[in-house]
Scaffold this active site. Structure first.
Site, PDB file in Angstrom:
ATOM      1  N   TYR A 148      -6.546   5.926   4.774  1.00  0.00           N
ATOM      2  CA  TYR A 148      -6.672   4.902   3.742  1.00  0.00           C
ATOM      3  C   TYR A 148      -5.823   3.671   4.065  1.00  0.00           C
ATOM      4  O   TYR A 148      -6.301   2.540   4.036  1.00  0.00           O
ATOM      5  CB  TYR A 148      -6.292   5.455   2.352  1.00  0.00           C
ATOM      6  CG  TYR A 148      -6.111   4.305   1.392  1.00  0.00           C
ATOM      7  CD1 TYR A 148      -7.219   3.634   0.896  1.00  0.00           C
ATOM      8  CD2 TYR A 148      -4.840   3.828   1.085  1.00  0.00           C
ATOM      9  CE1 TYR A 148      -7.070   2.516   0.079  1.00  0.00           C
ATOM     10  CE2 TYR A 148      -4.682   2.722   0.272  1.00  0.00           C
ATOM     11  CZ  TYR A 148      -5.792   2.068  -0.229  1.00  0.00           C
ATOM     12  OH  TYR A 148      -5.644   0.967  -1.006  1.00  0.00           O
ATOM     13  N   ASP A 208      -9.531   4.412  -1.768  1.00  0.00           N
ATOM     14  CA  ASP A 208      -8.416   4.998  -2.518  1.00  0.00           C
ATOM     15  C   ASP A 208      -9.007   5.782  -3.699  1.00  0.00           C
ATOM     16  O   ASP A 208     -10.233   5.940  -3.797  1.00  0.00           O
ATOM     17  CB  ASP A 208      -7.421   3.917  -2.973  1.00  0.00           C
ATOM     18  CG  ASP A 208      -7.983   3.043  -4.080  1.00  0.00           C
ATOM     19  OD1 ASP A 208      -9.206   3.107  -4.345  1.00  0.00           O
ATOM     20  OD2 ASP A 208      -7.206   2.298  -4.710  1.00  0.00           O
ATOM     21  N   GLU A 243       0.827  -1.209   0.000  1.00  0.00           N
ATOM     22  CA  GLU A 243       0.000   0.000   0.000  1.00  0.00           C
ATOM     23  C   GLU A 243       0.862   1.260   0.000  1.00  0.00           C
ATOM     24  O   GLU A 243       0.542   2.234  -0.660  1.00  0.00           O
ATOM     25  CB  GLU A 243      -0.960   0.005   1.202  1.00  0.00           C
ATOM     26  CG  GLU A 243      -2.070  -1.020   1.102  1.00  0.00           C
ATOM     27  CD  GLU A 243      -2.894  -0.898  -0.171  1.00  0.00           C
ATOM     28  OE1 GLU A 243      -3.017   0.213  -0.698  1.00  0.00           O
ATOM     29  OE2 GLU A 243      -3.391  -1.930  -0.659  1.00  0.00           O
TER      30      GLU A 243
END
Ligand code: SF4
Length: 347
Positions: free
Chosen positions: A118, A136, A35
């Site tokens: 996020y 996202d 991520e």
């Protein structure tokens, strides 16, 4: 409240899912690293670099115990180095406070360096299979269209609406697949430029599609104003080597990176002998003469638009707080601005 059609979404995902390296073995650390890497790097580039990084730093403990230079070297070329610095700081906190295990609590995750809303939600959903609102850019676009939401995607009104619907729609035991399916749907079908609504499992309940107004959504976030500045960079040679300085460790931008001596100046600033004296004095040098402009290039970094000038200066004195570097040797941790000037100047 409206619910996303989770069954149709999951059925679509079961056959459309791409086989990306971070989807093999969903450990919390792999999810986290992926991520962070995907934040400002395309999936194509990340899929090439992720396996290499994971091989080098297979656990938070491995990254926590490494030299910062080793972490930066493993990240070389991916840009936005603050990401890997924060990742290493966070890995050290995980080792110190959580016995090396990635926490499964969203709030604790949000307290770690480099982890925002996020990323915390993504780790909770994708690694621990727990319901979380993973929003996202892809998911935000899907939700803005599906809801027909009139607010910009970075507004509080939109974030709250999307979050509520997502948490209301996620099947309890399928949080991982549900979140990943929406991300994938945004990447593959609900694309920014050309949405493929005919193939979309959400089409029957999608407001933008049913009102034939897909192009109207999402509403763009107000643009951040960019600042135009001049950058003056000095080329001082000593034989085959050139003078470089290191940015302070606490600099807001690119801390610890190396660059040619110089400064960012307001647009239209004079670059005369007095300016050269001012810039060279802190590193113990004195210019002999005016200097000559070798190159001028444009460069952008964050919200700054730079007009960079590379000026060669004959300077004498005893160097301090600076180093002599061979510019033809591979350079790690060099600012992109200085790297560009050296490249276009064929130095
Ligand atoms: S129907 Fe079209 S606009 Fe709506 S979510 Fe699917 S791809 Fe996006």
């Amino acid at each position: 409240m409206k619910r996303l059609p989770a069954d149709q979404l999951l059925a679509w995902f079961a056959h459309a899912r791409r086989d990306l390296p971070w989807r093999q073995q969903r450990t919390p650390w792999r999810v986290w690293v992926a991520e962070i890497m995907l934040q400002q790097t395309t999936a194509l580039v990340a899929s090439k670099r992720f396996p290499e990084f994971m091989q080098r730093f297979a656990t938070p403990r491995a990254l926590a115990g490494a030299e910062e230079s080793a972490a930066l070297a493993a990240w070389a070329g991916l840009g936005y180095y603050r990401r890997v610095r924060s990742l290493q700081q966070a890995a050290r906190v995980v080792v110190r406070d959580h016995a090396g295990s990635v926490p499964r609590n969203e709030q604790i995750l949000r307290g770690l360096p480099g982890i925002g809303d996020y990323t915390a939600a993504a780790i909770v959903a994708l690694a621990f299979n727990q319901p979380a609102a993973v929003i996202d850019a892809n998911v935000a676009r899907v939700m803005a269209r599906w809801l027909g939401h009139e607010s910009p995607v970075n507004s509080q009104a939109f974030r709250s609406a999307a979050r509520e619907v997502l948490l209301h729609s996620v099947p309890a035991a399928q949080a991982r697949n549900f979140s990943e399916a929406l991300i994938e749907l945004g990447a593959l079908l609900c694309r920014a430029a050309a949405a493929d609504c005919a193939a979309c499992p959400l089409a029957r309940s999608c407001v933008a599609h049913s009102t034939q107004s897909v192009e109207r959504f999402p509403h763009p976030a107000p643009r951040k104003l960019s600042t135009a500045v001049d950058s003056l960079r000095l080329l001082v040679r000593r034989g085959r080597r050139v003078v470089m300085v290191q940015r302070p460790a606490d600099a807001a931008l690119l801390p610890g990176f190396w660059e040619l001596p110089g400064a960012w100046l307001p647009r239209g600033s004079a670059t005369d002998a007095a300016m050269l004296r001012t810039l060279l004095a802190p590193i113990g040098l004195k210019a002999a003469g005016e200097g000559r402009v070798l190159r001028q290039v444009s460069h952008s970094i964050t919200t700054h638009r730079l007009r960079c000038r590379l000026v060669e200066v004959d300077a004498r004195g005893r160097l301090r707080s600076a180093a002599l570097v061979d510019p033809t040797a591979p350079q790690r941790n060099l600012t992109t601005e200085s790297a560009k000037l050296l490249r276009v100047g064929a130095i």
